[in-house]
Design a protein around this motif. Structure first.
Motif, mmCIF file in Angstrom:
data_model
loop_
_atom_site.group_PDB
_atom_site.id
_atom_site.type_symbol
_atom_site.label_atom_id
_atom_site.label_comp_id
_atom_site.label_asym_id
_atom_site.label_seq_id
_atom_site.Cartn_x
_atom_site.Cartn_y
_atom_site.Cartn_z
ATOM 1 N N ASP A 49 5.208 35.135 7.807
ATOM 2 C CA ASP A 49 6.145 34.807 6.727
ATOM 3 C C ASP A 49 7.349 35.748 6.760
ATOM 4 N N ARG A 50 7.101 37.043 6.914
ATOM 5 C CA ARG A 50 8.168 38.046 6.924
ATOM 6 C C ARG A 50 9.108 37.844 8.105
ATOM 7 N N LEU A 52 9.564 35.083 9.943
ATOM 8 C CA LEU A 52 10.299 33.821 9.808
ATOM 9 C C LEU A 52 11.447 33.970 8.816
ATOM 10 N N ALA A 53 11.212 34.661 7.705
ATOM 11 C CA ALA A 53 12.280 34.897 6.725
ATOM 12 C C ALA A 53 13.413 35.699 7.351
ATOM 13 N N ALA A 54 13.081 36.708 8.142
ATOM 14 C CA ALA A 54 14.110 37.512 8.820
ATOM 15 C C ALA A 54 14.927 36.668 9.786
ATOM 16 N N GLY A 56 15.617 33.528 9.187
ATOM 17 C CA GLY A 56 16.307 32.501 8.415
ATOM 18 C C GLY A 56 15.560 31.191 8.290
ATOM 19 N N THR A 57 14.241 31.250 8.370
ATOM 20 C CA THR A 57 13.445 30.034 8.270
ATOM 21 C C THR A 57 12.153 30.322 7.501
ATOM 22 N N ASP A 58 11.222 29.398 7.511
ATOM 23 C CA ASP A 58 9.948 29.602 6.816
ATOM 24 C C ASP A 58 8.850 28.765 7.471
ATOM 25 N N LYS A 59 7.640 28.893 6.942
ATOM 26 C CA LYS A 59 6.472 28.244 7.551
ATOM 27 C C LYS A 59 6.546 26.724 7.562
ATOM 28 N N SER A 60 7.367 26.122 6.700
ATOM 29 C CA SER A 60 7.493 24.666 6.700
ATOM 30 C C SER A 60 8.214 24.160 7.948
ATOM 31 N N LYS A 61 8.818 25.075 8.698
ATOM 32 C CA LYS A 61 9.569 24.702 9.901
ATOM 33 C C LYS A 61 8.821 25.063 11.193
#
Length: 116
Positions: A49-50, A52-54, A56-61
């Motif tokens: 999660d961390r 992916l956020a760095a 610019g995205t998230d787990k839904s992608k």
């Protein structure tokens, strides 16, 4: 097309963004000693999660996940953490295999590829 490296070290980067795709290195638990497969998986998912956020995205992608277990008998324990975490309606393609990991205290390692 640019390449962005996240948490880059001398040997590898934890994540690499190229175009509209982010590639995460295999993630293992930060504190694996004495932790179950479920606990290690939950810790790894937080790291994912961390990162992916760095990027610019998230787990839904997440497009693809590759999961390595030191013992395939841990499959249900890994899924006990994975299933409540994964973005419902956006589940990725996934492979789960049994493999020897870099140190005996690691029970699970997860690598993902995601869209940005």
């Amino acid at each position: 097309m640019s390449i962005t490296r996240i948490d880059m070290g001398p040997r590898m980067s934890q994540a690499v963004v190229h175009g509209s795709t982010v590639y995460l290195a295999g993630q293992v638990a930060d504190e694996p000693k004495g932790k179950s497969v479920t606990e290690q998986t939950a810790q790894i998912l937080g790291q994912i999660d961390r990162l992916l956020a760095a990027a610019g995205t998230d787990k839904s992608k997440i497009l693809m996940a590759t999961i390595y277990l030191t013992d395939i008998a841990g499959f249900a324990g890994m899924n006990a953490a994975w299933e409540p975490w994964v973005a419902q309606g956006n589940t990725p393609a996934r492979a789960t295999v049994e493999a020897k990991l870099v140190a005996p205290e690691y029970l699970v390692e997860i690598a993902v590829i995601a869209a940005v």
